[in-house]
Scaffold this active site. Structure first.
Site, PDB file in Angstrom:
ATOM      1  N   SER A  60      -1.959  -0.155   6.620  1.00 37.82           N
ATOM      2  CA  SER A  60      -1.544   1.037   5.887  1.00 37.82           C
ATOM      3  C   SER A  60      -0.835   0.627   4.614  1.00 37.82           C
ATOM      4  O   SER A  60      -0.209  -0.441   4.546  1.00 37.82           O
ATOM      5  CB  SER A  60      -0.585   1.883   6.736  1.00 37.82           C
ATOM      6  N   TYR A  66       7.286   3.826  11.440  1.00 39.14           N
ATOM      7  CA  TYR A  66       5.854   3.629  11.192  1.00 39.14           C
ATOM      8  C   TYR A  66       5.644   2.513  10.177  1.00 39.14           C
ATOM      9  O   TYR A  66       4.827   1.609  10.378  1.00 39.14           O
ATOM     10  CB  TYR A  66       5.248   4.932  10.682  1.00 39.14           C
ATOM     11  N   LYS A 117       3.744  -1.230  10.608  1.00 39.83           N
ATOM     12  CA  LYS A 117       2.618  -1.642   9.780  1.00 39.83           C
ATOM     13  C   LYS A 117       2.946  -2.890   8.962  1.00 39.83           C
ATOM     14  O   LYS A 117       2.068  -3.732   8.723  1.00 39.83           O
ATOM     15  CB  LYS A 117       2.201  -0.491   8.856  1.00 39.83           C
TER      16      LYS A 117
END
Length: 264
Positions: free
Chosen positions: A134, A147, A151
């Site tokens: 990402s 998050y 990543k």
């Protein structure tokens, strides 16, 4: 047995980006092993492919399950592509994130990718591991801190594994694809949360087909990393090297995203 292209494994392929990558790899002549935590959606994707396909349920948090998929794929032929795509998206301020959200985000986005890579390396003689990471892995992501951290770890692991395999003279390349926000069920599920504002700061949300095309382009190239769009990668990295400025500017940028964020 498979055709010339060999066997490709795709995790999280029941829908969205994973399903799109499975279709693209099938069109390239691979026997695609379609996996998803939801076995029914995995079978639906496999049934929709024109070429040979095998569906298997897979909870990426389980390393033994990864190894079982790897063995089954190797029984079908030469595993030449492995795509770690499965992931979850959570948005919340750090102090509002629940224990369950933190645990599942790290276990699926980071450990799931690590387990997948290890299983792939065990059975692959040559080929490509493609990790769908990402843009959030390239720099600080307020509102998506857990998050983003999951990543960032996934990206660091991907790059280190690529170097290790090269040093060991094993002809396996590890690629990392880092797209900006993509129009998937994961994004739509969090779009009504103010903490998701940073996801909407780009000029537009990417389409699944754009990300699939980027994945296929990366697999066909000599590159290890691809950011979609590239200019957003440079902007995100700048926030990492200028943390003081980022603390001031990021809330301003987030307000742009808040205006663009779809509200149900």
């Amino acid at each position: 047995m498979t055709g010339h292209a060999g066997v490709a494994v795709v995790t999280g392929a029941g829908r969205g980006i994973g399903a799109g990558i499975a279709r693209a790899l099938s069109a390239r002549g691979h026997h695609v092993v379609v996996t998803d935590v939801d076995g029914d959606t995995a079978r639906a994707t496999a049934d929709s492919l024109d070429g040979p396909a095998t569906a298997m349920p897979l909870d990426v948090r389980d390393p033994a399950a990864h190894r079982a998929v790897a063995r089954a794929a190797a029984d079908l032929g030469d595993v030449t592509v492995w795509v770690n795509n499965a992931g979850v998206l959570s948005t919340a301020s750090v102090w509002e994130s629940t224990d369950a959200e933190v645990t599942s985000t790290i276990e699926i986005n980071t450990l799931g990718l690590v387990h997948g890579c290890r299983a792939a390396v065990d059975v692959m003689r040559r080929g490509d591991i493609l990790n769908v990471v990402s843009l959030s892995g390239l720099g600080p992501t307020p509102g998506l801190a857990i998050y983003g951290a999951s990543k960032a770890a996934a990206l660091s692991y991907s790059q280190a594994l690529h170097i290790e395999l090269g040093a060991a003279r094993r002809p396996i390349r590890v690629r990392a694809l880092c797209p900006d926000a993509v129009s998937t069920d994961l994004l739509h599920a969090v779009a009504d949360r103010p903490s998701s504002a940073l996801l909407f700061t780009g000029p537009r949300v990417l389409g699944v087909d754009e990300v699939v095309a980027g994945a296929m382009d990366l697999l066909s190239s000599r590159r290890q990393l691809k950011v979609l769009p590239a200019w957003r990668g440079w902007l995100t990295r700048t926030q990492s090297v200028l943390p003081a400025a980022s603390r001031t500017l990021t809330p301003i940028v987030a307000r742009i995203g808040e205006r663009r964020r779809p509200v149900r």
